[in-house]
Write an enzyme that holds these catalytic residues in place. Structure first.
Site, mmCIF file in Angstrom:
data_model
loop_
_atom_site.group_PDB
_atom_site.id
_atom_site.type_symbol
_atom_site.label_atom_id
_atom_site.label_comp_id
_atom_site.label_asym_id
_atom_site.label_seq_id
_atom_site.Cartn_x
_atom_site.Cartn_y
_atom_site.Cartn_z
ATOM 1 N N SER A 1 -5.882 9.338 -0.533
ATOM 2 C CA SER A 1 -4.589 9.940 -0.818
ATOM 3 C C SER A 1 -4.760 11.326 -1.445
ATOM 4 O O SER A 1 -5.372 12.203 -0.849
ATOM 5 C CB SER A 1 -3.763 8.999 -1.698
ATOM 6 O OG SER A 1 -2.427 9.426 -1.787
ATOM 7 N N ASP B 1 2.630 4.839 7.149
ATOM 8 C CA ASP B 1 2.298 5.786 6.084
ATOM 9 C C ASP B 1 2.798 7.165 6.488
ATOM 10 O O ASP B 1 2.500 7.633 7.594
ATOM 11 C CB ASP B 1 0.772 5.805 5.887
ATOM 12 C CG ASP B 1 0.315 6.743 4.779
ATOM 13 O OD1 ASP B 1 1.164 7.299 4.069
ATOM 14 O OD2 ASP B 1 -0.915 6.918 4.643
ATOM 15 N N HIS C 1 0.219 2.854 3.032
ATOM 16 C CA HIS C 1 -0.423 3.765 2.100
ATOM 17 C C HIS C 1 -0.885 3.033 0.839
ATOM 18 O O HIS C 1 -0.119 2.301 0.224
ATOM 19 C CB HIS C 1 0.536 4.899 1.705
ATOM 20 C CG HIS C 1 -0.156 6.003 0.967
ATOM 21 N ND1 HIS C 1 -0.892 6.964 1.607
ATOM 22 C CD2 HIS C 1 -0.260 6.261 -0.358
ATOM 23 C CE1 HIS C 1 -1.407 7.781 0.712
ATOM 24 N NE2 HIS C 1 -1.047 7.379 -0.484
#
Length: 408
Positions: free
Chosen positions: A191, A348, A378
């Site tokens: 991320s 995501d 995610h």
């Protein structure tokens, strides 16, 4: 008694209403994800209440909740030695696999945790467990960086932290101390950590003295651009947990010290409209109609405003900085990047950031592995143990570590 039953029924119905959100059936463990998302939303709402009362910044309050429930001491086992130290003033947690008689030198991964540049820690159980498994299965030294977070610091300080810690680790005497093979070192992150890892890789690629120091980079659902919040994955997953589009836009504004008044304008791409001259060149490198395959673009249409809000880019020029948005880096920079692994998840908003970066890297001659999970969401790679264990979390973790094992 009757009134108690009515009250209980009403409370159960209210809780179910709060928890339930419509999710695609292809998502891994949807009901468990609803509960996880409801928990995170509740923590966010509490943190915003604390903020509105003037008691603390909402991100500090939210991270306090996250760390309080998940902090883990540096606990060693017979297989992995775990220590907290600092590299050139940057806190790190080091995971050292027990040396094997036949291997005098070990490989290593510098890992950068996610959390929107503002949340989580190398010292919470999710990342501690991931790095422990990595160290043991790869027989490696894992350096997990505890970089400083928003709102204590803003862009580009997080990048400075990871660069400083990594440079320190790459010193010959430090590698010798940890018995690390200098030719078998990789960088990785998930991320926002994937964003920082990508920025680190590009910075090293532009320095002739550092260019060949990294054997590979492994990016897990990385956030790579802030120019277009209407790629097909942003449109498809606009409200998908645990990272809805409006939350991602807010993370960007927090990271770049921007005004939250710009959220709605940025959601419709008013910051990179056709009349924003500064955005012309970066936008050309982010043409998803040519970078994404037809299986992804489907019937989605680009959202490009003719006239937008010029104040946004004027006040936040960092939006167009390749250090914050590695996807818009010059082709000359990409040419020198190492072998790359990119993991993406179907559910995501950041899926297309990873797919487009893979395409740009391939066009630059970089060897790329794109590892896509149709039932992924995610954040899933850190959710592998009870009570937040997801089947796709275990599969993504195992696939990621397998690639590292085969390529590092």
């Amino acid at each position: 008694m009757k009134s108690s039953c009515v009250l209980l029924t009403a409370l159960v119905a209210l809780a179910a209403y709060y928890v339930y959100i419509p999710l695609p059936s292809s998502l891994s463990d949807p009901w468990k994800l609803m509960l996880l998302d409801a928990t995170f939303r509740g923590a966010q709402q509490v943190s915003h209440l604390i903020h509105s009362l003037g008691l603390s910044h909402h991100l500090i309050a939210l991270n306090f909740i996250i760390v309080s429930f998940g902090k883990k001491s540096a606990w060693s086992s017979a297989q992995v030695n775990v220590t907290d130290t600092d590299f050139d003033g940057v806190e790190v947690r080091v995971f050292e696999a027990s040396p094997k008689p036949q291997e005098l030198m070990r490989r290593s991964v510098v890992y950068i945790h996610g959390g929107g540049w503002a949340l989580a820690s190398a010292k919470i159980k999710y990342y501690d467990e991931l790095c422990t498994v990595m160290a043991e299965e790869l027989n490696a030294v894992i350096v997990s960086i505890e970089y400083r977070l928003v709102p204590n610091v803003y862009f580009p300080e997080q990048i400075h932290d990871v660069v400083r810690a990594t440079k320190y680790f790459l010193q010959p005497e430090v590698l010798q101390k940890y018995k690390v093979d200098p030719d078998r070192i990789g960088i990785s992150g998930d991320s926002a950590g994937g964003n920082l890892a990508a920025a680190l890789g590009q910075q090293f690629a532009q320095d002739a003295n550092l260019r060949n120091k990294l054997k590979l980079q492994a990016l897990i659902y990385p956030v790579l651009q802030a120019l277009d919040f209407n790629t097909p994955s942003y449109q498809q997953n606009v409200n998908t947990p645990i990272l809805p589009r409006y939350v991602m836009v807010k993370y960007w504004l927090d990271y770049l010290k921007g005004n939250h008044d710009f959220v709605q304008a940025m959601i419709v791409n008013n910051h990179t409209s056709l009349d924003a001259e500064e955005a012309v060149a970066p936008r050309a490198r982010l043409d998803w109609t040519s970078l994404l395959p037809a299986s992804i673009t489907k019937n989605y249409q680009p959202i490009m405003q003719t006239k937008g809000n010029a104040r946004i880019v004027q006040e936040i020029p960092q939006l167009l900085d390749a250090r914050s948005s590695p996807l818009i880096a010059d082709q000359e920079v990409l040419l020198h990047l190492p072998k790359t692994y990119i993991l993406t998840c179907e559910h995501d908003v950041l899926r297309d950031d990873g797919v487009m970066y893979a395409k740009r890297l391939e066009s630059a001659g970089v060897e790329v592995t794109l590892d896509h999970f149709e039932d992924g969401f995610h954040g899933c790679i850190i959710f592998t143990s009870w009570p937040t264990n997801f089947s796709v979390g275990i599969r993504t973790r195992d696939s990621y570590i397998k690639w590292l094992d085969q390529n590092l």
